[in-house]
Design a protein around this motif. Sequence first.
Motif, mmCIF file in Angstrom:
data_model
loop_
_atom_site.group_PDB
_atom_site.id
_atom_site.type_symbol
_atom_site.label_atom_id
_atom_site.label_comp_id
_atom_site.label_asym_id
_atom_site.label_seq_id
_atom_site.Cartn_x
_atom_site.Cartn_y
_atom_site.Cartn_z
ATOM 1 N N TYR A 18 46.750 39.108 50.342
ATOM 2 C CA TYR A 18 45.388 39.336 50.332
ATOM 3 C C TYR A 18 44.612 39.515 51.537
ATOM 4 O O TYR A 18 44.830 38.830 52.522
ATOM 5 N N ASN A 19 43.655 40.510 51.661
ATOM 6 C CA ASN A 19 43.025 40.687 52.995
ATOM 7 C C ASN A 19 41.489 40.417 52.813
ATOM 8 O O ASN A 19 40.976 40.745 51.463
ATOM 9 N N ASN A 105 40.873 51.350 45.652
ATOM 10 C CA ASN A 105 41.979 51.044 44.906
ATOM 11 C C ASN A 105 42.924 52.411 45.371
ATOM 12 O O ASN A 105 42.706 53.241 44.672
ATOM 13 N N GLU A 107 46.698 53.453 47.431
ATOM 14 C CA GLU A 107 48.266 53.191 48.046
ATOM 15 C C GLU A 107 48.320 53.681 49.524
ATOM 16 O O GLU A 107 47.917 54.659 49.729
ATOM 17 N N VAL A 124 52.356 50.071 50.137
ATOM 18 C CA VAL A 124 51.157 48.895 50.113
ATOM 19 C C VAL A 124 50.387 49.251 48.996
ATOM 20 O O VAL A 124 49.433 50.431 49.365
ATOM 21 N N LYS A 125 50.231 48.617 47.873
ATOM 22 C CA LYS A 125 49.301 48.934 46.844
ATOM 23 C C LYS A 125 47.948 48.198 47.153
ATOM 24 O O LYS A 125 48.207 46.971 46.816
ATOM 25 N N ARG A 126 46.937 48.724 47.433
ATOM 26 C CA ARG A 126 45.833 47.697 47.537
ATOM 27 C C ARG A 126 44.700 48.009 46.112
ATOM 28 O O ARG A 126 44.552 48.775 45.975
ATOM 29 N N THR A 127 44.334 46.733 46.021
ATOM 30 C CA THR A 127 43.463 46.777 44.674
ATOM 31 C C THR A 127 42.355 45.669 45.005
ATOM 32 O O THR A 127 42.607 44.413 45.287
ATOM 33 N N GLU A 128 41.086 46.109 44.963
ATOM 34 C CA GLU A 128 40.105 45.287 44.905
ATOM 35 C C GLU A 128 39.971 44.196 43.763
ATOM 36 O O GLU A 128 39.991 44.591 42.775
ATOM 37 N N SER A 138 40.834 41.863 48.859
ATOM 38 C CA SER A 138 41.880 43.091 48.032
ATOM 39 C C SER A 138 43.308 42.422 48.002
ATOM 40 O O SER A 138 43.509 41.576 49.038
ATOM 41 N N GLU A 139 43.939 42.745 47.037
ATOM 42 C CA GLU A 139 45.243 42.463 46.861
ATOM 43 C C GLU A 139 46.089 43.291 47.445
ATOM 44 O O GLU A 139 46.007 44.502 47.249
ATOM 45 N N LEU A 140 47.179 42.901 48.188
ATOM 46 C CA LEU A 140 48.005 43.816 48.858
ATOM 47 C C LEU A 140 49.580 43.608 48.100
ATOM 48 O O LEU A 140 50.068 42.632 48.409
#
Length: 161
Positions: A18-19, A105, A107, A124-128, A138-140
């Motif tokens: 997570y970032n 959201n 990649e 890396v799939k980034r999702t808020e 965000s989830e990474l």
Amino acid sequence: MASYAITPVQSELKMTLYNKEVYAGPDINGVTIIDRQPMGTTWVFSWPVTDGPAANANIVGHLQGTGVQVANNPNFVWHYSLGLVFGDKRFNGSTLQISGTSQINGEWSIVGGTGELAMAKGTVKRTEISYMGNTRISELKIHAIYTPKNQTIASGKFEKA
């Protein structure tokens, strides 16, 4: 006499980190260096990366790099060039080199790595997962193939005939 080592052994890395992006206030972790409209705004950052989304999660590294706004229609789109620099026990000092154009959201591509994560390739799939005030979490989801430095399946020395 020359020596050689053959290291075709590859490892797979799957992890969720997570970032935390803080855009204003005392904990700000990014700054605009060029402010252009409608696009071209450039900023640099060092976002902490943790092993969980909670405030008390362990910091395992930092996403450090730049973002350039490349589109604003219909949504803001940024091109990122960054390194995930690990500081935890397992991958301490190793990096994943990440690049790509995405919205919040989206990649990114893993285009390389150093240390234990040498020659990494993946995504890396980034999702808020939250956005409150001036802070985004965000989830990474990281998926990479890499060649560990310390795994050698053959070694030896060349000798003159």
